[in-house]
Enzyme design. Sequence first.
Site, PDB file in Angstrom:
ATOM      1  N   ASP A 258      -6.766   2.478   1.394  1.00 35.37           N
ATOM      2  CA  ASP A 258      -6.632   2.808   2.891  1.00 35.37           C
ATOM      3  C   ASP A 258      -8.160   2.709   3.324  1.00 35.37           C
ATOM      4  OD1 ASP A 258      -8.328   5.119   1.808  1.00 35.37           O
ATOM      5  OD2 ASP A 258      -6.716   6.549   2.441  1.00 35.37           O
TER       6      ASP A 258
ATOM      7  N   LYS B 193       0.906  -1.261  -0.079  1.00 38.35           N
ATOM      8  CA  LYS B 193      -0.083  -0.143   0.098  1.00 38.35           C
ATOM      9  C   LYS B 193       0.898   1.341   0.206  1.00 38.35           C
ATOM     10  CE  LYS B 193      -1.985   2.433   3.372  1.00 38.35           C
ATOM     11  NZ  LYS B 193      -2.734   2.603   4.616  1.00 38.35           N
TER      12      LYS B 193
END
Length: 215
Positions: free
Chosen positions: A141, A123
């Site tokens: 997220d 990420k």
Amino acid sequence: MKLATKEEIEEIKRRLLEHYPAAETELHYRNAYELLVAIMLSAQCTDKRVNMITPALFEKYPDIPSLANADLDEVKALIKTCSFFNNKAKNLIKMAQMVMEEYGGEIPMDEKKLVKLPGVGQKTAHVFMIEYTHANLMAVDTHVFRVAHRLGLSDAKTVEGTEKDLVEKFKTDLNRIHQAMVLFGRYICTAKNPKCDTECFLTDLCKSRESFKAK
């Protein structure tokens, strides 16, 4: 909950890009080094908090070489108001040391190399490349995860599954859509009391609106 149709997906994409034509991170940075550090600090921490921390950190350690030689306790002291600051301080220094040793002090612009850096997962690597290189990547997220599920873009239980769904459904402009979904989730489609009736421009496409109206 029903998933969005192909037509609805295209309309969601169109509106997101229309409402956020120049969306970018709210983290403050001046170069690749500062961006990567800020993203690493932002895990489980708000961008607002990170932006309060980084000026003093970057003044003390303005580049990769200085951070690679940083004193751990000094780094901890500078970022102590950030969540998980002990681990983050260790990873920041180790990241800088590896960049010095493996990449000549230059942050690599390659996902496979980025994820090998301490404290940098997929990420973080994706968020970095989305912002810095405008790569056609998606990062999920808490905001993107929430928005994706409320709009019926994914019913996956995991971040990885949600990312896969979004990539398959949107295909292009992923970097811009990611940035747009973050801002949309942060300020309009909020976790509590989403602004469905006042600010939302996707109300008619939402698969979760009735659950909020019932509360």
